[in-house]
Motif scaffolding. Structure first.
Motif, short mmCIF file in Angstrom:
data_model
loop_
_atom_site.label_atom_id
_atom_site.label_comp_id
_atom_site.label_asym_id
_atom_site.label_seq_id
_atom_site.Cartn_x
_atom_site.Cartn_y
_atom_site.Cartn_z
N UNK A 305 0.83 -1.20 0.00
CA UNK A 305 0.00 0.00 0.00
C UNK A 305 0.87 1.27 0.00
N UNK A 306 1.94 1.23 0.78
CA UNK A 306 2.68 2.46 1.06
C UNK A 306 4.11 2.43 0.52
N UNK A 307 4.63 3.61 0.27
CA UNK A 307 6.03 3.79 -0.12
C UNK A 307 6.92 3.31 1.03
N UNK A 308 7.74 2.28 0.82
CA UNK A 308 8.53 1.71 1.92
C UNK A 308 9.53 2.69 2.53
N UNK A 309 10.12 3.56 1.71
CA UNK A 309 11.07 4.53 2.26
C UNK A 309 10.37 5.53 3.16
N UNK A 310 9.19 5.98 2.76
CA UNK A 310 8.43 6.91 3.60
C UNK A 310 7.97 6.24 4.89
N UNK A 311 7.64 4.95 4.83
CA UNK A 311 7.24 4.22 6.03
C UNK A 311 8.39 4.20 7.04
N UNK A 312 9.61 4.02 6.56
CA UNK A 312 10.77 4.04 7.46
C UNK A 312 10.90 5.38 8.16
N UNK A 313 10.74 6.45 7.41
CA UNK A 313 10.79 7.79 8.02
C UNK A 313 9.65 7.97 9.02
N UNK A 314 8.48 7.49 8.65
CA UNK A 314 7.29 7.67 9.50
C UNK A 314 7.48 6.98 10.85
N UNK A 315 8.11 5.82 10.84
CA UNK A 315 8.28 5.06 12.08
C UNK A 315 9.12 5.82 13.11
N UNK A 316 9.98 6.70 12.64
CA UNK A 316 10.84 7.46 13.58
C UNK A 316 10.10 8.64 14.21
N UNK A 317 8.91 8.92 13.73
CA UNK A 317 8.19 10.13 14.17
C UNK A 317 7.15 9.88 15.25
N UNK A 318 6.98 8.63 15.68
CA UNK A 318 5.87 8.31 16.58
C UNK A 318 5.81 9.21 17.81
N UNK A 319 6.90 9.51 18.51
CA UNK A 319 6.78 10.42 19.67
C UNK A 319 6.19 11.79 19.30
N UNK A 320 6.61 12.34 18.15
CA UNK A 320 6.06 13.63 17.72
C UNK A 320 4.59 13.50 17.33
N UNK A 321 4.24 12.39 16.70
CA UNK A 321 2.84 12.19 16.28
C UNK A 321 1.92 12.06 17.50
N UNK A 322 2.41 11.45 18.55
CA UNK A 322 1.60 11.33 19.77
C UNK A 322 1.37 12.71 20.39
N UNK A 323 2.35 13.60 20.30
CA UNK A 323 2.15 14.96 20.79
C UNK A 323 1.07 15.67 19.98
#
Length: 330
Positions: A305-323
């Motif tokens: 479904x998703x661009x694998x490179x963007x998914x890797x970047x997205x995974x590093x953002x979880x603390x910011x996304x929770x904020x």
């Protein structure tokens, strides 16, 4: 006969020398509506009352000089955005640098050249006009996104959250701040096409049948039609997102079956942000998933479904996304 309104740009001209005011009146009066002040205090009063489009400001004046006037204008929210051009006999580069540091947009030395004054005024009024047009376009985008929220079951907070997720993912993937800011403002339009979907389909509490699903799948194309074609800017990006945010990396998405990097990157970013927020939000038909469950699903769908490179970047953002989630909770 009713007098037509005077819609010429309005300039405030400030100088303690009457002769200088007369010269500028002669140069500018044919094209602009003019206000005059011979002191800094009077200039501030007129600026707050009339909100001119631009201020031409002498520096060397008794009691309150031009630098103090400029600083006061920039400190007042009502006048802070009015461009200020200094007109002065001071020619030292340090004087010019200081004036610009106070927020002035330009610096013209005396004795003035009429063509130079006219050209500088036109240039800075054009820049103001461009800013106003951009702001107007942005408001149109935001209002259309709001219209889609009224049509859909999703909340306005969803649109805000997924837009901020999109911006953060763009920055993490290496896009510049200006592009990411445009994405933040264009992303709310992703589902504007749902305006054209019948309520019986859009608000159906249970699963859609084949015919209903065919109707629902038209919303990307409807969204692109609503926004229209644009040469550049936020509306062009919004149109692209509306049309392509349901395309999938493996080519199984809709409406055009685009594959991989055929899918515009802004749509690939929004697809991840949209799904993550949908999964982690409560809906009438489901309980929210935990962020870790949602991320696991997105990682499972990387390369499908998703661009694998963007998914890797997205995974590093979880603390910011929770904020962001906490700030814009339903």
């Amino acid at each position: 006969m009713i007098d037509a309104p005077d819609n010429r740009p309005r300039l405030l001209v400030v100088d303690d020398e009457p002769n200088n005011l007369q010269v500028l009146r002669y140069v500018l009066q044919a094209d602009y509506r003019l206000f005059f002040a011979s002191s800094g205090e009077r200039a501030l009063t007129i600026a707050r009352e009339q909100l001119p489009d631009l201020v031409l400001l002498d520096v060397m004046m008794p009691q309150m000089d031009g630098h103090a006037v400029c600083a006061a204008l920039k400190a007042d929210p009502a006048t802070a955005q009015i461009p200020v051009i200094f007109i002065t006999a001071l020619t030292d580069s340090d004087d010019e640098a200081y004036g610009l540091s106070l927020g002035a947009v330009d610096y013209i030395t005396k004795p003035i050249s009429a063509p130079v004054v006219c050209a500088r005024v036109r240039t800075h009024l054009s820049l103001v006009h461009m800013d106003e047009l951009r702001e107007t376009r942005l408001q149109i985008v935001q209002r259309l996104g709001r219209a889609a929220e009224y049509k859909d079951n999703e909340t306005g907070m969803h649109v805000i959250r997924m837009s901020y997720y999109s911006q953060r993912l763009a920055l993490q993937a290496g896009f510049d701040a200006a592009w990411a800011e445009d994405l933040l403002n264009a992303a709310p339009m992703h589902d504007v096409g749902k305006i054209g979907i019948p309520d019986a389909v859009l608000r159906k509490p249970g699963p859609l049948d084949v015919d209903e699903w065919t109707v629902m799948r038209r919303h990307p194309e409807i969204g692109a039609e609503i926004i229209g074609e644009h040469a550049s800017g936020i509306l062009r990006m919004a149109c692209t997102i509306a049309l392509c945010h349901h395309e999938k990396w493996d080519g199984s998405g809709y409406p055009n079956g685009l594959k991989g990097k055929e899918i515009p990157v802004e749509a690939r970013i929004v697809a991840i942000a949209d799904v993550f927020d949908a999964l982690t939000s409560r809906r009438p038909y489901k309980e929210p998933w935990s962020p870790s469950q949602a991320l696991d699903h997105i990682q499972t769908q990387a390369g499908r479904h998703f661009d694998p490179e963007l998914v890797e970047h997205f995974a590093t953002l979880i603390p910011e996304l929770l904020q962001i989630q906490r700030r814009w909770a339903d």
